[in-house]
Design a protein around this motif. Structure first.
Motif, PDB file in Angstrom:
ATOM      1  N   GLY A   1     -53.632 -72.616  22.368  1.00  0.00           N
ATOM      2  CA  GLY A   1     -53.216 -73.884  22.955  1.00  0.00           C
ATOM      3  C   GLY A   1     -54.000 -75.021  22.324  1.00  0.00           C
ATOM      4  N   HIS A   2     -53.357 -76.164  22.116  1.00  0.00           N
ATOM      5  CA  HIS A   2     -54.060 -77.257  21.441  1.00  0.00           C
ATOM      6  C   HIS A   2     -53.463 -78.613  21.794  1.00  0.00           C
ATOM      7  CE1 HIS A   2     -50.718 -76.172  18.727  1.00  0.00           C
ATOM      8  NE2 HIS A   2     -50.698 -77.464  18.437  1.00  0.00           N
ATOM      9  N   GLN A   3     -54.274 -79.632  21.624  1.00  0.00           N
ATOM     10  CA  GLN A   3     -53.830 -81.014  21.724  1.00  0.00           C
ATOM     11  C   GLN A   3     -54.727 -81.858  20.831  1.00  0.00           C
ATOM     12  OE1 GLN A   3     -54.685 -81.684  26.021  1.00  0.00           O
ATOM     13  NE2 GLN A   3     -55.910 -83.422  25.332  1.00  0.00           N
ATOM     14  N   VAL A   4     -54.202 -82.961  20.332  1.00  0.00           N
ATOM     15  CA  VAL A   4     -54.990 -83.852  19.480  1.00  0.00           C
ATOM     16  C   VAL A   4     -56.115 -84.473  20.302  1.00  0.00           C
ATOM     17  CG1 VAL A   4     -54.956 -85.969  18.120  1.00  0.00           C
ATOM     18  CG2 VAL A   4     -53.067 -84.345  17.931  1.00  0.00           C
ATOM     19  N   PHE A   5     -57.313 -84.449  19.776  1.00  0.00           N
ATOM     20  CA  PHE A   5     -58.439 -85.121  20.407  1.00  0.00           C
ATOM     21  C   PHE A   5     -58.576 -86.548  19.892  1.00  0.00           C
ATOM     22  CE2 PHE A   5     -63.094 -86.042  20.587  1.00  0.00           C
ATOM     23  CZ  PHE A   5     -63.187 -86.153  21.959  1.00  0.00           C
ATOM     24  N   GLY A   6     -58.362 -86.732  18.597  1.00  0.00           N
ATOM     25  CA  GLY A   6     -58.429 -88.070  18.039  1.00  0.00           C
ATOM     26  C   GLY A   6     -58.451 -88.055  16.533  1.00  0.00           C
ATOM     27  N   SER A   7     -58.220 -89.227  15.947  1.00  0.00           N
ATOM     28  CA  SER A   7     -58.336 -89.435  14.504  1.00  0.00           C
ATOM     29  C   SER A   7     -59.411 -90.487  14.281  1.00  0.00           C
ATOM     30  CB  SER A   7     -57.011 -89.896  13.899  1.00  0.00           C
ATOM     31  OG  SER A   7     -56.047 -88.879  13.963  1.00  0.00           O
ATOM     32  N   PHE A   8     -60.422 -90.133  13.516  1.00  0.00           N
ATOM     33  CA  PHE A   8     -61.607 -90.960  13.394  1.00  0.00           C
ATOM     34  C   PHE A   8     -61.745 -91.479  11.956  1.00  0.00           C
ATOM     35  CE2 PHE A   8     -62.692 -87.381  16.359  1.00  0.00           C
ATOM     36  CZ  PHE A   8     -62.346 -88.076  17.503  1.00  0.00           C
TER      37      PHE A   8
ATOM     38  N   SER B   1     -59.195 -84.320  14.758  1.00  0.00           N
ATOM     39  CA  SER B   1     -59.711 -83.133  15.444  1.00  0.00           C
ATOM     40  C   SER B   1     -58.815 -82.757  16.610  1.00  0.00           C
ATOM     41  CB  SER B   1     -61.145 -83.364  15.936  1.00  0.00           C
ATOM     42  OG  SER B   1     -61.201 -84.437  16.840  1.00  0.00           O
ATOM     43  N   TYR B   2     -58.913 -81.483  17.000  1.00  0.00           N
ATOM     44  CA  TYR B   2     -58.085 -80.919  18.067  1.00  0.00           C
ATOM     45  C   TYR B   2     -58.965 -80.291  19.139  1.00  0.00           C
ATOM     46  CZ  TYR B   2     -53.769 -81.253  15.317  1.00  0.00           C
ATOM     47  OH  TYR B   2     -52.686 -81.711  14.613  1.00  0.00           O
ATOM     48  N   LEU B   3     -58.480 -80.372  20.365  1.00  0.00           N
ATOM     49  CA  LEU B   3     -58.991 -79.536  21.435  1.00  0.00           C
ATOM     50  C   LEU B   3     -58.205 -78.241  21.436  1.00  0.00           C
ATOM     51  CD1 LEU B   3     -59.285 -82.203  24.269  1.00  0.00           C
ATOM     52  CD2 LEU B   3     -61.183 -81.078  23.089  1.00  0.00           C
ATOM     53  N   LEU B   4     -58.902 -77.121  21.500  1.00  0.00           N
ATOM     54  CA  LEU B   4     -58.275 -75.797  21.477  1.00  0.00           C
ATOM     55  C   LEU B   4     -58.550 -75.090  22.801  1.00  0.00           C
ATOM     56  CD1 LEU B   4     -59.375 -74.622  17.903  1.00  0.00           C
ATOM     57  CD2 LEU B   4     -57.397 -76.010  18.544  1.00  0.00           C
ATOM     58  N   PHE B   5     -57.532 -74.381  23.290  1.00  0.00           N
ATOM     59  CA  PHE B   5     -57.653 -73.717  24.577  1.00  0.00           C
ATOM     60  C   PHE B   5     -57.189 -72.273  24.480  1.00  0.00           C
ATOM     61  CE2 PHE B   5     -56.210 -78.086  25.091  1.00  0.00           C
ATOM     62  CZ  PHE B   5     -57.168 -78.643  25.908  1.00  0.00           C
ATOM     63  N   ARG B   6     -57.842 -71.415  25.240  1.00  0.00           N
ATOM     64  CA  ARG B   6     -57.217 -70.128  25.535  1.00  0.00           C
ATOM     65  C   ARG B   6     -55.967 -70.431  26.360  1.00  0.00           C
ATOM     66  NH1 ARG B   6     -61.601 -66.982  28.800  1.00  0.00           N
ATOM     67  NH2 ARG B   6     -59.709 -65.934  29.498  1.00  0.00           N
ATOM     68  N   PRO B   7     -54.823 -69.846  26.010  1.00  0.00           N
ATOM     69  CA  PRO B   7     -53.588 -70.176  26.734  1.00  0.00           C
ATOM     70  C   PRO B   7     -53.701 -70.010  28.242  1.00  0.00           C
ATOM     71  CG  PRO B   7     -53.071 -68.938  24.756  1.00  0.00           C
ATOM     72  CD  PRO B   7     -54.574 -68.942  24.882  1.00  0.00           C
TER      73      PRO B   7
ATOM     74  N   GLY C   1     -60.806 -65.184  23.074  1.00  0.00           N
ATOM     75  CA  GLY C   1     -61.152 -65.278  24.483  1.00  0.00           C
ATOM     76  C   GLY C   1     -62.631 -65.391  24.759  1.00  0.00           C
ATOM     77  N   GLU C   2     -63.442 -65.603  23.733  1.00  0.00           N
ATOM     78  CA  GLU C   2     -64.884 -65.682  23.929  1.00  0.00           C
ATOM     79  C   GLU C   2     -65.324 -67.071  24.390  1.00  0.00           C
ATOM     80  OE1 GLU C   2     -66.616 -64.333  20.312  1.00  0.00           O
ATOM     81  OE2 GLU C   2     -65.694 -62.360  20.423  1.00  0.00           O
ATOM     82  N   PHE C   3     -64.454 -68.078  24.176  1.00  0.00           N
ATOM     83  CA  PHE C   3     -64.732 -69.427  24.651  1.00  0.00           C
ATOM     84  C   PHE C   3     -63.487 -69.974  25.341  1.00  0.00           C
ATOM     85  CE2 PHE C   3     -68.082 -68.803  21.651  1.00  0.00           C
ATOM     86  CZ  PHE C   3     -69.144 -69.551  22.143  1.00  0.00           C
ATOM     87  N   ASP C   4     -63.698 -70.829  26.346  1.00  0.00           N
ATOM     88  CA  ASP C   4     -62.596 -71.398  27.107  1.00  0.00           C
ATOM     89  C   ASP C   4     -62.008 -72.632  26.443  1.00  0.00           C
ATOM     90  OD1 ASP C   4     -63.176 -69.545  29.273  1.00  0.00           O
ATOM     91  OD2 ASP C   4     -64.906 -70.822  29.687  1.00  0.00           O
ATOM     92  N   LEU C   5     -62.832 -73.352  25.701  1.00  0.00           N
ATOM     93  CA  LEU C   5     -62.436 -74.635  25.122  1.00  0.00           C
ATOM     94  C   LEU C   5     -63.126 -74.812  23.778  1.00  0.00           C
ATOM     95  CD1 LEU C   5     -61.145 -77.510  25.464  1.00  0.00           C
ATOM     96  CD2 LEU C   5     -63.280 -78.171  26.608  1.00  0.00           C
ATOM     97  N   GLY C   6     -62.392 -75.339  22.806  1.00  0.00           N
ATOM     98  CA  GLY C   6     -62.971 -75.586  21.494  1.00  0.00           C
ATOM     99  C   GLY C   6     -62.631 -76.981  20.999  1.00  0.00           C
ATOM    100  N   LEU C   7     -63.491 -77.519  20.148  1.00  0.00           N
ATOM    101  CA  LEU C   7     -63.246 -78.790  19.475  1.00  0.00           C
ATOM    102  C   LEU C   7     -63.388 -78.523  17.988  1.00  0.00           C
ATOM    103  CD1 LEU C   7     -62.709 -81.828  19.747  1.00  0.00           C
ATOM    104  CD2 LEU C   7     -65.172 -82.181  19.987  1.00  0.00           C
ATOM    105  N   ALA C   8     -62.277 -78.698  17.243  1.00  0.00           N
ATOM    106  CA  ALA C   8     -62.253 -78.277  15.839  1.00  0.00           C
ATOM    107  C   ALA C   8     -61.536 -79.304  14.984  1.00  0.00           C
ATOM    108  CB  ALA C   8     -61.572 -76.915  15.710  1.00  0.00           C
TER     109      ALA C   8
END
Length: 319
Positions: free
Chosen positions: A156-163, A266-272, A139-146
């Protein structure tokens, strides 16, 4: 049990003595001793052993302190939140990113985001993908890119892209005359590798093994931007994430496509609880827009490959 007792316990732990703890709290030494004795009575176990006139935390005290310190970190976050609201208003989003995107695509997204949210405050931290995931889960960050090697459970997550990966090499390298680089070209070549757990690194290693070639691994690094810097210095040839290459071609680094394709996913990560928040949705929209417009031709002599495959992720909170 009350906050003053907890504060006295923490003060003695972090200073090492009752007298120093009392000085930190601005009270007397007997008052600190009394507060700790009251806390031990309340918890039902000893927090310190008395060894040669000194207080040494018991195993139970050490375990208890970990939770105390976590609570104080939460209190510090509350103080910071109050200060931001007081000084800037309520709009604030905390973003954590892997290094490959942290100096390129994410700063551009910040600029685009601020075009529509000029009063919002953005906290941006660059860290390893594993740290991005852990901080979002905590819960220390609202959004992540990993990167895709992270554990996606509990977030929570969704695909950001394949590079598609690029091969990076210094000017004048023998491989620079080739328009496309394959695994067979790496046999005996000095190689700048990403970390062993990196999925793109694993794909590359598998292709080399299947081709029966053995690159001369000279250095490993977890960061594609560092791999580019090492290649620029002539340390070796690297397989790099195209998100990290901005500015290196202008400094003389040569990039070539690598086939068969190796992908950095890579994925976008979310606090649920944050996935549908308006600021998070707006920032994700900015990220996706920057991603989608970043396939213009590079100055490397070859067209920059598209930064996404057939995946077209939806904006967070939408289907």
């Amino acid at each position: 049990m009350n906050f003053r007792q907890i504060e006295a316990f923490r003060a003695v732990i972090i200073t090492g003595t009752v007298s120093a703890g009392a000085e930190l709290m601005g009270i007397t030494q007997p008052a600190v001793s009394r507060l700790i004795a009251e806390l031990e009575t309340s918890t039902g176990f000893a927090l310190f052993d008395r060894v040669k006139g000194r207080l040494v935390p018991t195993p139970e005290g050490q375990i208890f302190y970990r939770d105390v310190e976590a609570s104080f970190r939460g209190l510090d976050r509350l103080r910071s939140s109050a200060a931001r609201i007081r000084d800037f208003g309520s709009g604030h989003i905390r973003v954590a990113s892997l290094a490959a995107a942290g100096s390129t695509i994410v700063p551009r997204a910040v600029r685009k985001f601020r075009e529509t949210h000029p009063s919002a405050i953005v906290t941006l931290s660059i860290m390893t993908s594993a740290a991005v995931r852990n901080h979002v889960v905590d819960g220390e960050f609202d959004l992540g890119l990993a990167a895709d090697e992270v554990d996606l459970s509990g977030v929570g997550h969704q695909v950001f892209g394949s590079f598609p990966a690029l091969c990076a090499m210094p000017a004048g390298h023998p491989l620079a005359v080739k328009s496309v680089i394959g695994p067979q070209d790496f046999d005996g070549v000095d190689y700048v590798a990403l970390s062993p757990e990196d999925r793109a690194r694993l794909q590359f290693d598998r292709l080399c093994a299947e081709a029966g070639v053995r690159p001369n691994l000279v250095i490993e690094t977890p960061f594609a931007i560092t791999a580019c810097a090492l290649a620029l210095e002539g340390v070796g040839v690297g397989i790099v994430n195209p998100l990290a290459i901005d500015g290196f071609a202008e400094r003389g680094l040569i990039f070539r496509p690598f086939e068969p394709a190796v992908y950095f996913k890579s994925y976008l990560l979310f606090r649920p609880d944050m996935q549908k928040a308006s600021l998070v949705r707006a920032f994700v929209a900015a990220l996706l827009d920057v991603r989608n417009t970043r396939h213009s031709a590079s100055s490397t002599g070859a067209d920059r490959p598209p930064l996404t495959d057939e995946t077209s992720p939806a904006i967070a909170g939408q289907s």
